[in-house]
Enzyme design. Structure first.
Site, PDB file in Angstrom:
ATOM      1  N   ARG A   1       0.665  -1.431   0.080  1.00 42.52           N
ATOM      2  CA  ARG A   1       0.140   0.064   0.104  1.00 42.52           C
ATOM      3  C   ARG A   1       0.615   1.339   0.105  1.00 42.52           C
ATOM      4  NH1 ARG A   1      -5.054   0.157   3.958  1.00 42.52           N
ATOM      5  NH2 ARG A   1      -5.293  -1.918   3.567  1.00 42.52           N
TER       6      ARG A   1
ATOM      7  N   HIS B   1      -7.779  -4.206  -7.399  1.00 42.94           N
ATOM      8  CA  HIS B   1      -7.706  -3.470  -6.335  1.00 42.94           C
ATOM      9  C   HIS B   1      -8.919  -3.399  -5.387  1.00 42.94           C
ATOM     10  CE1 HIS B   1      -4.902  -0.739  -4.019  1.00 42.94           C
ATOM     11  NE2 HIS B   1      -6.027  -0.075  -3.831  1.00 42.94           N
TER      12      HIS B   1
ATOM     13  N   TYR C   1     -18.229  12.397 -14.150  1.00 40.11           N
ATOM     14  CA  TYR C   1     -18.111  13.629 -15.344  1.00 40.11           C
ATOM     15  C   TYR C   1     -16.753  13.796 -15.978  1.00 40.11           C
ATOM     16  CZ  TYR C   1     -22.094  15.430 -12.626  1.00 40.11           C
ATOM     17  OH  TYR C   1     -23.431  15.494 -11.971  1.00 40.11           O
TER      18      TYR C   1
END
Length: 451
Positions: free
Chosen positions: A16, A62, A106
């Site tokens: 991570r 993931h 968007y």
């Protein structure tokens, strides 16, 4: 509990928070780039919605929160956050004032040329792959990385018991240092610092750190750099001047900086200051107006540097995962050498892969040439024999792939012209194979290829 906490801590460190020294990426960024490549979002194709990319990443590679993955994607597209963006965004992707990006439904994205160079040759057995969390797909452990991304774009991360903080650098300077290390792998840090004088931030600014301190930081992999805003004065007439700030330190939000200066003015802690005005458009332009003509602007700026984020300290903690996935703090030289060693390994693996491909193709082509030489006999065997495969293999000493290739030929391929084309292709492949064999045997040739 201690066993489980230890396994959690290790997964935080390895899976991570810490980047790999070879490609400079954490797993989430690597998975983002790989997923975008699978979606064919290369720099020459159209954009796709970020929601599609994030969906693929969390669905296939993931299994974490979509907000975290989208934030990672957004950061890779922000030219004020990363020195060399790996994602080209279309839509609102945030700004230096600290405003957030639009929702992922968007915005749209595709890879940049630099991201493409990180993925270059990934289909040619250049890196190891592993199965994904659900066992359905495969993902790369590291990218081939034809670009020194770790130092060029930097990294930040906090794991359990360790952290990393690597500022961005200029890619041209890194290439000069890498070329130097190719010729002399044991180049001292002092020489490397002549080629890489220090970090190079996307938002500009001035590094005000003594050379000895910079050399020490790069030698040990731990240290820091003081970074100041860039400013100059403008004369207004009648002896009045105003101070113009054109570059602010890295990762400082402009609106927060202005608010801090205003708060200090209201608290009467900056008596020499009359006003601060933000006239920024595409470029940054902060106007700082002194209270009187006789005020020393240098003293005023020193006070601002001491009390506001017009001067910050950028930490350096070159804590990365080495090729054995072990976290360690590296010096500047050792991190660059680790990148070069990875490039050698990628070149060797890619050459072996291409060599195998050529040898397989040449075996088939040589079978075709034998068939053309004995065309009538081959046709007779195919027509008359009960087991043409065995008969052809025995009669012309053909291998199994050659026999299969000959039996799969179409009748229209039996033209004289095709025979000439096969001969030309065979000769070209022979030359390429010779070059590859020489490359794999010679360290000097490999070094020249990488150079």
């Amino acid at each position: 509990i201690s066993e489980r906490y230890l396994s959690y801590a290790l997964s935080t460190i390895v899976s991570r928070s810490l980047p790999d020294v070879r490609d400079g990426l954490k797993p989430v960024h690597r998975r983002l780039l790989y997923a975008m490549r699978v979606l064919r979002l290369d720099p020459r194709s159209g954009f796709k919605k970020c929601a599609r990319v994030v969906g693929d990443v969390i669905g296939k590679y993931h299994p974490h929160g979509e907000v975290a993955v989208y934030d990672a994607l957004v950061r890779l597209a922000q030219d004020f956050a990363v020195r060399y963006p790996l994602v080209e965004g279309q839509g609102i992707f945030g700004n230096v004032d600290g405003d957030n990006a639009a929702a992922m439904r968007y915005t749209e994205a595709r890879l940049t040329d630099i991201a493409e160079s990180l993925l270059e040759g990934i289909d040619e057995d250049t890196v190891e792959f592993r199965t994904t969390y659900d066992g359905d797909e495969r993902e790369p452990l590291v990218l081939p990385a034809a670009f020194p991304n770790l130092l060029a774009n930097g990294a930040n991360g906090v794991a359990v018991g360790m952290a990393t903080s690597i500022p961005p650098h200029n890619a041209m300077e890194l290439c000069d240092a890498l070329l130097c290390l190719l010729k002399k792998p044991k180049t001292p840090t002092k020489t490397l610092v002549e080629l890489i004088p220090g970090p190079d931030f996307p938002t500009g600014g001035l590094i005000v750190e003594p050379d000895d301190s910079i050399i020490e930081a790069y030698s040990t992999g731990r240290g820091g750099f003081r970074l100041r805003a860039r400013w100059h004065t403008e004369k207004l007439g009648r002896g009045q001047v105003q101070i113009i700030v054109t570059e602010i330190p890295y990762q400082v939000q402009k609106t927060r900086l202005v608010e801090k200066i205003v708060d200090l003015m209201e608290a009467k802690k900056l008596p020499w200051l009359a006003d601060v005005i933000d006239e920024s458009t595409e470029d940054i332009r902060l106007i700082i107006i002194p209270r009187a003509r006789n005020i020393d602007v240098n003293l005023l700026m020193e006070t601002l540097f001491r009390t506001t984020e017009l001067e910050v300290r950028i930490p350096l903690n070159l804590n990365v995962l080495d090729k054995d996935r072990v976290p360690r703090v590296m010096s500047l030289g050792s991190s660059l050498v680790a990148f070069l060693n990875h490039r050698f390994e990628v070149l060797q693996r890619r050459s072996v892969y291409r060599q195998t491909q050529i040898e397989t193709r040449m075996e088939v082509l040589s079978g075709y040439l034998i068939a053309y030489k004995n065309l009538d006999a081959v046709i007779k065997v195919i027509r008359d024999s009960d087991n043409p495969e065995k008969e052809m293999a025995r009669r012309w000493k053909l291998s199994q792939p050659q026999v299969v290739a000959i039996l799969s030929m179409r009748l229209r391929q039996l033209r004289k012209l095709d025979q000439l084309e096969i001969k030309i292709e065979y000769d070209d492949l022979t030359i390429e194979l010779g070059i590859l064999v020489k490359l794999l045997k010679s360290k000097v040739r490999q070094r020249n290829a990488i150079e």
